[in-house]
Scaffold this active site. Structure first.
Site, PDB file in Angstrom:
ATOM      1  N   HIS A  15       0.912  -1.358  -0.080  1.00  0.00           N
ATOM      2  CA  HIS A  15       0.013   0.081  -0.002  1.00  0.00           C
ATOM      3  C   HIS A  15       0.936   1.136   0.188  1.00  0.00           C
ATOM      4  O   HIS A  15       1.488   1.424   0.919  1.00  0.00           O
ATOM      5  CB  HIS A  15      -0.781   0.054   1.398  1.00  0.00           C
ATOM      6  CG  HIS A  15      -1.925   1.121   1.487  1.00  0.00           C
ATOM      7  ND1 HIS A  15      -1.695   1.924   2.406  1.00  0.00           N
ATOM      8  CD2 HIS A  15      -3.197   1.324   0.785  1.00  0.00           C
ATOM      9  CE1 HIS A  15      -2.547   2.790   1.974  1.00  0.00           C
ATOM     10  NE2 HIS A  15      -3.601   2.583   1.181  1.00  0.00           N
ATOM     11  N   GLU A  27       0.370  -0.759  -4.737  1.00  0.00           N
ATOM     12  CA  GLU A  27      -0.961  -0.093  -4.953  1.00  0.00           C
ATOM     13  C   GLU A  27      -0.559   1.404  -5.078  1.00  0.00           C
ATOM     14  O   GLU A  27       0.644   1.912  -4.274  1.00  0.00           O
ATOM     15  CB  GLU A  27      -1.667  -0.283  -3.838  1.00  0.00           C
ATOM     16  CG  GLU A  27      -3.337   0.818  -3.918  1.00  0.00           C
ATOM     17  CD  GLU A  27      -2.920   2.086  -2.855  1.00  0.00           C
ATOM     18  OE1 GLU A  27      -3.875   2.722  -3.044  1.00  0.00           O
ATOM     19  OE2 GLU A  27      -1.660   2.248  -2.595  1.00  0.00           O
ATOM     20  N   ASP A  60      -1.946   5.718  -5.490  1.00  0.00           N
ATOM     21  CA  ASP A  60      -2.901   6.774  -5.888  1.00  0.00           C
ATOM     22  C   ASP A  60      -2.571   7.477  -7.244  1.00  0.00           C
ATOM     23  O   ASP A  60      -1.252   7.970  -6.950  1.00  0.00           O
ATOM     24  CB  ASP A  60      -3.254   7.550  -4.830  1.00  0.00           C
ATOM     25  CG  ASP A  60      -3.933   6.506  -3.455  1.00  0.00           C
ATOM     26  OD1 ASP A  60      -4.945   6.070  -3.518  1.00  0.00           O
ATOM     27  OD2 ASP A  60      -2.925   6.422  -2.622  1.00  0.00           O
ATOM     28  N   HIS A 108      -1.423  10.830  -2.844  1.00  0.00           N
ATOM     29  CA  HIS A 108      -2.766  10.295  -2.099  1.00  0.00           C
ATOM     30  C   HIS A 108      -3.732  11.521  -1.995  1.00  0.00           C
ATOM     31  O   HIS A 108      -4.820  11.675  -2.324  1.00  0.00           O
ATOM     32  CB  HIS A 108      -2.372   9.671  -0.738  1.00  0.00           C
ATOM     33  CG  HIS A 108      -3.912   9.440  -0.206  1.00  0.00           C
ATOM     34  ND1 HIS A 108      -4.514   9.991   0.714  1.00  0.00           N
ATOM     35  CD2 HIS A 108      -4.650   8.119  -0.441  1.00  0.00           C
ATOM     36  CE1 HIS A 108      -5.731   9.466   1.057  1.00  0.00           C
ATOM     37  NE2 HIS A 108      -5.716   8.319   0.570  1.00  0.00           N
ATOM     38  N   GLU A 144      -5.120   3.433  -8.091  1.00  0.00           N
ATOM     39  CA  GLU A 144      -6.507   4.220  -7.810  1.00  0.00           C
ATOM     40  C   GLU A 144      -6.619   5.551  -8.207  1.00  0.00           C
ATOM     41  O   GLU A 144      -5.735   6.305  -7.894  1.00  0.00           O
ATOM     42  CB  GLU A 144      -6.439   3.977  -5.986  1.00  0.00           C
ATOM     43  CG  GLU A 144      -7.632   4.611  -5.648  1.00  0.00           C
ATOM     44  CD  GLU A 144      -7.798   4.860  -4.134  1.00  0.00           C
ATOM     45  OE1 GLU A 144      -8.625   5.627  -3.550  1.00  0.00           O
ATOM     46  OE2 GLU A 144      -7.232   4.213  -3.590  1.00  0.00           O
TER      47      GLU A 144
END
Length: 271
Positions: free
Chosen positions: A17, A44, A46, A59, A130
């Site tokens: 993450h 992962e 963003d 993020h 994401e």
């Protein structure tokens, strides 16, 4: 390797993450390089768009928390963002920290650079991207993501199971845009409400997986079986506690996002 949409019978696969973000500054090349070296099955990130149209891994809407600057990402150019420090705020970047001499590259990370790192790694790794909403650029974010993946030849996989990329969002509209433009691209509909994720939303937008938080999954473990019955996998965030790792393994979660990939992998191996 499993994908969102597969029914997994082995232990969960581990997604770093924002990289190995418990040990190194989130969304930096150093954090992702560490996570991959530690054996993460996926990473992962963003993504947000700069004012001049570049996809960057940040993020928050603003850079204040994770950089030496202040301001809104979408109102800053790539050059302006690159002039900021993204590592000094983290304990690993402080003098005397055990990681301070070996933290590596903690500059601004573009999605291009992260995709290159993942594709050049010596073993198959998936990248979970994401897209953040609401944002001023709306659907342009998804179009830019797919265009970038197309440049690397991974926007139109031969099958979902062979895809190197997965696109996720809390926005159902964003997931639908990806599904419509790239039908074989795996997608995850993220959410915090069990009723939302267990209802018809994922079917409506064609998501191949749902993504509850660990808190939501703890309260509603039936989400795993509900998803599997509809041919979907379950991606759970953010799983750092040993008891939560065990829980995810026991209920059949396919992918778990964690800030501690090395410790999470070790826990799963021990179990």
């Amino acid at each position: 390797m499993a994908r969102p949409g597969d029914v997994v019978t082995e232990h969960p696969f581990v997604v770093a993450h924002r990289g190995a973000s418990a040990d190194l500054p989130e969304h930096t090349l150093a954090a992702y390089d560490r996570a991959l070296a530690e054996g993460a099955d996926g990473v992962e990130c963003d993504v947000r768009l700069t004012s001049d149209g570049h996809l960057v891994c940040v993020h928050d809407r603003r850079v204040d928390r994770t950089s030496s600057g202040v301001g809104v990402v979408s109102e800053m150019t790539l050059s302006q963002l690159q002039n900021l420090d993204y590592g000094g705020w983290h304990p690993s970047g402080m003098a005397g920290s055990p990681n301070s001499e070996k933290s590596g590259d903690t500059g601004l990370l573009t999605l291009d650079a992260l995709v290159e790192l993942v594709l050049d790694w010596h073993r198959p790794v998936k990248i979970f991207i994401e897209t953040k909403h609401p944002v001023r650029y709306g659907a342009l974010v998804e179009r830019k993501v797919l265009a970038l993946l197309a440049r690397y030849g991974i926007a139109a996989p031969a099958s979902a199971s062979r895809s190197r990329a997965v696109v996720m969002s809390f926005s159902a509209a964003a997931v639908w845009r990806i599904r419509r433009a790239a039908p074989l691209m795996p997608t995850v509909l993220l959410g915090s409400a069990a009723q939302y994720l267990g209802g018809s939303a994922a079917t409506t937008v064609g998501a191949t997986a749902i993504g509850p938080s660990i808190e939501t999954l703890r309260e509603h473990p039936e989400l795993v079986d509900h998803a599997a019955a509809r041919g979907r996998a379950l991606y759970c965030w953010t799983v750092d506690q040993a008891a939560d790792v065990d829980f995810c393994r026991d209920v059949g979660v396919a992918w778990i996002a964690t800030n501690q990939p090395a410790r999470t992998k070790a826990r799963l191996r021990a179990g």
